[in-house]
Design an enzyme around this catalytic site. Structure first.
Site, PDB file in Angstrom:
ATOM      1  N   GLY A 187      43.387  63.697  50.861  1.00 40.59           N
ATOM      2  CA  GLY A 187      43.166  62.294  50.491  1.00 40.59           C
ATOM      3  C   GLY A 187      42.589  62.085  49.097  1.00 40.59           C
ATOM      4  CB  ALA A 190      43.071  57.517  49.685  1.00 45.93           C
ATOM      5  CB  ALA A 191      38.797  60.157  47.821  1.00 50.07           C
ATOM      6  CG  ASP A 230      45.493  59.823  53.499  1.00 47.00           C
ATOM      7  OD1 ASP A 230      45.600  60.174  54.681  1.00 47.00           O
ATOM      8  OD2 ASP A 230      45.777  60.551  52.533  1.00 47.00           O
TER       9      ASP A 230
HETATM   10  O1  PMV Z   1      47.935  62.489  52.692  1.00 49.81           O
HETATM   11  P1  PMV Z   1      48.255  63.541  53.697  1.00 49.81           P
HETATM   12  O2  PMV Z   1      48.959  64.724  53.153  1.00 49.81           O
HETATM   13  O3  PMV Z   1      47.078  63.843  54.586  1.00 49.81           O
HETATM   14  O4  PMV Z   1      49.374  62.951  54.681  1.00 49.81           O
HETATM   15  C1  PMV Z   1      49.216  61.767  55.328  1.00 49.81           C
HETATM   16  C2  PMV Z   1      49.745  61.883  56.704  1.00 49.81           C
HETATM   17  C3  PMV Z   1      51.198  61.561  56.931  1.00 49.81           C
HETATM   18  O5  PMV Z   1      51.251  61.181  58.300  1.00 49.81           O
HETATM   19  C4  PMV Z   1      52.065  62.789  56.727  1.00 49.81           C
HETATM   20  C5  PMV Z   1      51.719  60.440  56.060  1.00 49.81           C
HETATM   21  C6  PMV Z   1      51.117  59.095  56.342  1.00 49.81           C
HETATM   22  O6  PMV Z   1      51.321  58.191  55.518  1.00 49.81           O
HETATM   23  O7  PMV Z   1      50.475  58.901  57.386  1.00 49.81           O
END
Ligand code: PMV
Length: 329
Positions: free
Chosen positions: A123, A126-127, A168
């Site tokens: 994340g 997002a963080a 996220d």
């Molecule tokens: O950002 P990540 O790599 O933890 O992936 C997010 C999780 C997924 O389910 C693969 C994508 C999503 O948007 O939920």
């Protein structure tokens, strides 16, 4: 242009990384997922008012973004529309303007740094955006609630991921474990009893967007098979949530293993992730699975606290580029 009264300078905010405990990928198709913050890795944003500058070109030229980890420093006005960090700043400024405030902020430097590995399912994007929006909105005297921050970060996530589920931004902006279903209000929760995870990083960075796109194609080729796999993951998530809530996390191990097998069947694991999962189990972990988008990035192992150092050492011996021990509570 004055710094708002009573606002200490510089103004700083942080946001934790995260891991997905259960339900990645299936969450994009409406199934529930569980994610938890990982406080051992953090993104930090610092807002520093600069010497007041007269900026006839407008506010955007008076704001500098500095991402030292990426060795980038640029004016907001020079950032393209797909730059997530610039989008975080612009969205926060838009909120500020829509609140009816007219006094523009001073010339600013928005400095971001992060210890969260990039493109590895923890994340980082997002963080960084959460920390930026939190710091800037507070600096502007308009602190936003976690849900508002999450909604703005979701907009920036779209630039990175295309069609993010929203998990996220939710877990990171709330900074608490969440039970998440796309399109529904998130359910932050507290574990009935704490438990320990070891996170192992393959060192392979794989943009989530690419893996999510591959899963979408595979789903379109065989919707019946993929719907069944997503449903099976959803069942695992619901059983896991019940165990976590009722304080029986030590029973989660077999569910993690089951989730990993389902993710292998979906096609998002890889040799390196499978090696680390096997290594963790052989070293005594109660369960293990890949975490996040897959094809690289991180895996997680559930361990007794007394086993954490041993499992972490085994992961490193099997090629993990870094390990983190974290407690979920
Ligand atoms: O950002 P990540 O790599 O933890 O992936 C997010 C999780 C997924 O389910 C693969 C994508 C999503 O948007 O939920």
């Amino acid at each position: 242009m004055a710094v708002p009264a009573g606002v200490p300078s510089p103004w700083q905010a942080s946001a934790s990384g995260k891991v997905i405990l259960f339900g990645e990928h299936a969450v994009v198709y409406g199934q529930p997922a569980l994610a938890v913050p990982v406080a051992q890795v953090q993104a930090t944003a610092t807002i520093t008012p600069q010497a007041a500058a007269s900026t006839p070109e407008g506010l955007e030229t008076a704001i500098w973004i500095e991402a030292s980890d990426l060795q980038r420093r640029y004016r907001l006005s020079d950032a393209g529309p797909n730059d997530p960090l610039a989008a975080a700043v612009r969205l926060t400024l838009a909120k500020y303007k829509s609140s009816g405030r007219t006094a523009p902020p001073a010339s600013l430097a928005v400095r971001v740094s992060s210890t969260i590995p990039i493109s590895s399912g923890m994340g980082s994007g997002a963080a960084v955006c959460t920390a930026t929006i939190r710091a800037l909105s507070s600096f502007l005297g308009l602190p936003l609630a976690d849900a508002e921050i999450s909604a703005l970060v979701y907009e920036t996530e779209k630039l990175l991921h295309g069609t993010p589920s929203g998990i996220d931004n939710t877990v990171i902006a709330f900074g608490r474990p969440v039970y998440f279903v796309r399109g529904q209000a998130p359910l932050p929760f507290q574990a009935g009893a704490p438990f320990t995870l070891v996170i192992g990083d393959t060192g392979i960075s794989k943009p989530t967007r690419l893996v999510v796109g591959d899963v979408r194609e595979a789903y379109q080729r065989d919707p019946a098979l993929y719907s069944a796999l997503f449903d099976a993951i959803g069942q695992v998530v619901r059983r896991a949530y019940a165990l976590i809530e009722s304080g029986k996390p030590e029973e989660l191990g077999p569910l993690m293993n089951e989730n990993h097998v389902l993710l292998q069947e979906i096609g998002v694991s890889c040799k390196e992730l499978d090696t680390l999962v096997t290594s963790a189990l052989q070293a005594g972990a109660l369960g293990a699975k890949l975490s996040g988008g897959g094809r690289g990035g991180n895996m997680i192992a559930l361990v007794l606290p007394s086993q954490a150092a041993h499992v972490a050492a085994a992961l490193q011996a099997s090629g993990a580029k870094r390990t983190i021990v974290t407690e979920v509570k």
